[in-house]
Design an enzyme around this catalytic site. Structure first.
Site, short mmCIF file in Angstrom:
data_model
loop_
_atom_site.label_atom_id
_atom_site.label_comp_id
_atom_site.label_asym_id
_atom_site.label_seq_id
_atom_site.Cartn_x
_atom_site.Cartn_y
_atom_site.Cartn_z
N HIS A 279 0.96 -0.98 0.68
CA HIS A 279 -0.36 -0.04 -0.23
C HIS A 279 1.45 1.05 -0.32
O HIS A 279 1.54 1.13 0.81
CB HIS A 279 -0.63 0.38 1.37
CG HIS A 279 -0.75 -0.11 2.48
ND1 HIS A 279 -0.12 1.19 3.01
CD2 HIS A 279 -0.45 -0.91 3.46
CE1 HIS A 279 0.43 1.32 4.31
NE2 HIS A 279 0.33 0.09 4.35
N ASP A 291 6.30 1.20 6.01
CA ASP A 291 5.26 0.79 6.60
C ASP A 291 4.63 2.06 5.26
O ASP A 291 3.83 3.22 5.75
CB ASP A 291 4.14 0.99 7.94
CG ASP A 291 2.58 0.50 7.95
OD1 ASP A 291 2.12 -0.14 6.77
OD2 ASP A 291 1.75 1.13 8.33
N GLU A 325 -5.19 2.13 2.63
CA GLU A 325 -4.57 0.54 3.46
C GLU A 325 -4.95 1.70 4.79
O GLU A 325 -6.02 0.68 5.62
CB GLU A 325 -4.12 0.07 3.18
CG GLU A 325 -3.65 -0.56 3.63
CD GLU A 325 -3.04 -1.06 5.22
OE1 GLU A 325 -3.39 -1.60 5.96
OE2 GLU A 325 -2.85 0.49 5.89
N ASP A 353 2.73 -6.49 3.68
CA ASP A 353 2.68 -5.01 4.56
C ASP A 353 3.31 -5.09 6.17
O ASP A 353 3.00 -5.26 6.69
CB ASP A 353 1.13 -4.76 4.96
CG ASP A 353 0.73 -2.93 5.51
OD1 ASP A 353 1.97 -2.58 5.35
OD2 ASP A 353 -0.79 -3.06 5.83
N HIS A 417 3.42 2.96 12.27
CA HIS A 417 2.82 4.09 12.88
C HIS A 417 3.02 4.92 13.34
O HIS A 417 2.31 5.94 14.79
CB HIS A 417 1.49 3.40 13.72
CG HIS A 417 0.82 2.47 12.52
ND1 HIS A 417 -0.96 2.27 12.94
CD2 HIS A 417 1.29 2.03 11.13
CE1 HIS A 417 -1.09 1.60 11.15
NE2 HIS A 417 0.15 1.86 10.40
ZN LIG Z 1 0.80 -1.03 6.30
#
Ligand SMILES: [Zn+2]
Length: 455
Positions: A279, A291, A325, A353, A417
């Site tokens: 993604h 990510d 995503e 991912d 994240h």
């Molecule tokens: Zn991801």
């Protein structure tokens, strides 16, 4: 990472089945050895050595984070379409998707009692705002949903802090996903959740949360582990704890984004497809290098490398860079709906991912016979020590066999994240090997004389 499901990959490997593949098929797979060596050499020591890292670095340095609803995401999609054209891939195009757009605005959490301190926090994606003046409330710290139930009578009117232990992303992620619902059920006015990470002393990690339509939503943020542990110690000492939480978070009108597609057309059955994908969007903090920049670039590189070597498989290899995503798997879901009629022609989906650290092999959800075929294929990757094929639950493509990269990603959730998701995490040699795995597996799956079993 893997937004739609709060539970991501269940990493519990299933027991490998005894394999009874026909000798003919085993021999056919073994006959790819020379081609696979060519691919591995090109990726790790030849024309593509360093290309994946360099192209990813150019991309990340140019666009940084690619938040859903941002100009940088849309510009980065145009860039990937152009990069795919520059490497002579075919049928290069974007497919429009309507996406929800959430914006955090300014936010803060300040400890007021027993002392003044900024709490290191990040609002959770889709959180509601606090009132403009903020929410000033006493704090109740709990270690689990069970403890919250036991202490429900103490939670009313408070900010509930979840100080759960990290077990796994799937299990611990339940607190990020559902903490706001559970806290609101017992009358909490907001919730702060220890970041879902095994190592985040001073570094909060965001992600999406869920609300329940039948329960009034409360603001929710994640906090660094050291702050959660400190609040726990203060509570155990009998301190009264007060926090002032301010969040401007809000939903903006839906926008149009795009899934980006580029193909290496099959030379015998072009209508049959093996998808390689990652993604392209990222959360709004960090640069989204890991990510899922890495996943996008090994998927791009798989198609570009095979094309550059003049390797035209029987079926089409379709690289897809999913959008939105991190908004809950929006791009993938839309693609599955629009392409429903074509799904029977999707022979195999490779979607990764989970980082692009040193590869160990692949993880798959592909049935017993399918698993046996993949195990046979992975034997050809001995030279880069990426021979493992292990069965996991992925759940993203119920009708199509699926694989993800299996890599040495023990530290993935240190960075995930968070502002730490940057190019410094990526390694050029590891990326070359990931490209070698991704290209090799995609090539054989797209070229085998028999369609992949869908049992
Ligand atoms: Zn991801």
């Amino acid at each position: 990472m893997l937004g739609a499901n709060i539970i991501l990959l269940s990493l519990a490997a299933l027991v490998a089945a005894d394999c009874n593949l026909p000798e003919e098929l085993k021999n056919e797979i073994a006959s790819y050895a020379t081609t696979i060596d060519l691919i591995i050499t090109a990726a790790t020591n030849g024309s593509f050595k360093g290309v994946t890292y360099n192209e990813l670095a150019k991309f990340v340095d140019r666009f940084g984070g690619r938040k859903v609803g941002s100009k940088s995401l849309e510009d980065s999609i145009d860039y990937m379409l152009n990069l795919s054209l520059a490497y002579d891939l075919q049928n290069v195009h974007g497919e429009e998707v309507e996406i929800p757009v959430w914006e955090r605005g300014s936010e803060s959490a300040v400890l007021i009692e027993p002392r003044t301190k900024d709490i290191r926090m990040l609002g959770l994606i889709y959180s509601v705002a606090t009132p403009v003046e903020g929410i000033l409330a006493e704090v109740l710290v709990v270690k689990s949903f069970d403890e919250l139930k036991e202490r429900a009578a103490e939670a009313n009117g408070k900010i509930v802090v979840f100080n759960e232990d990290f077990i796994s992303y799937g299990e611990t992620g339940q607190y990020r996903g559902y903490g706001a619902i559970e806290a609101a059920k017992v009358g909490a006015v907001a919730t702060l959740i220890k970041s879902v990470s095994p190592f985040s002393p001073a570094n909060p990690h965001t992600g999406i949360l869920a609300y329940d339509d039948s329960i009034t939503p409360i603001p929710a943020a994640c906090i660094a582990s050291n702050d959660a542990n400190m609040l726990q110690r203060m509570q155990e000492r009998g301190d009264t704890i007060k926090i002032l939480l301010k969040m401007e978070a809000k939903m903006l009108p839906n926008q149009i984004s795009r899934n980006a597609v580029a193909e290496l057309k099959g030379n015998i059955n072009p209508e049959k497809v093996v998808i390689v994908s990652g993604h392209i969007d990222s959360v709004d903090v960090g640069d989204g290098a890991m990510d899922d920049g890495g996943g996008v670039f090994i998927s791009w590189a798989a198609a570009a490398l095979l094309n550059s070597l003049g390797l035209k498989p029987r079926r089409t290899i379709r690289a897809i860079y999913w959008t939105a995503e991190e908004a809950g798997g929006v791009g993938l879901t839309a693609y599955q709906q629009v392409h429903e009629d074509e799904i029977e022609n999707f022979n195999f989906v490779m979607d990764t991912d989970v980082g692009t650290f040193t590869p160990l092999g692949i993880e798959y959800e592909a049935g017993e016979n399918g698993g046996c075929i993949l195990q046979e294929i992975m034997k050809l990757l001995t030279s880069i020590n990426a021979t493992q094929a292990r069965s996991v639950e992925m759940g993203l493509w119920p009708e199509t066999p699926t694989a993800s990269l299996y890599n040495a990603n023990e530290q993935y959730f240190w960075y995930h994240h968070s502002p730490q998701d940057t190019m410094d995490i990526e390694d050029t040699n590891a990326l070359d090997k990931c490209t070698a795995v991704w290209s090799s597996v995609a090539y054989i799956l797209a070229d085998l004389s028999v369609d992949f079993p869908k049992d």
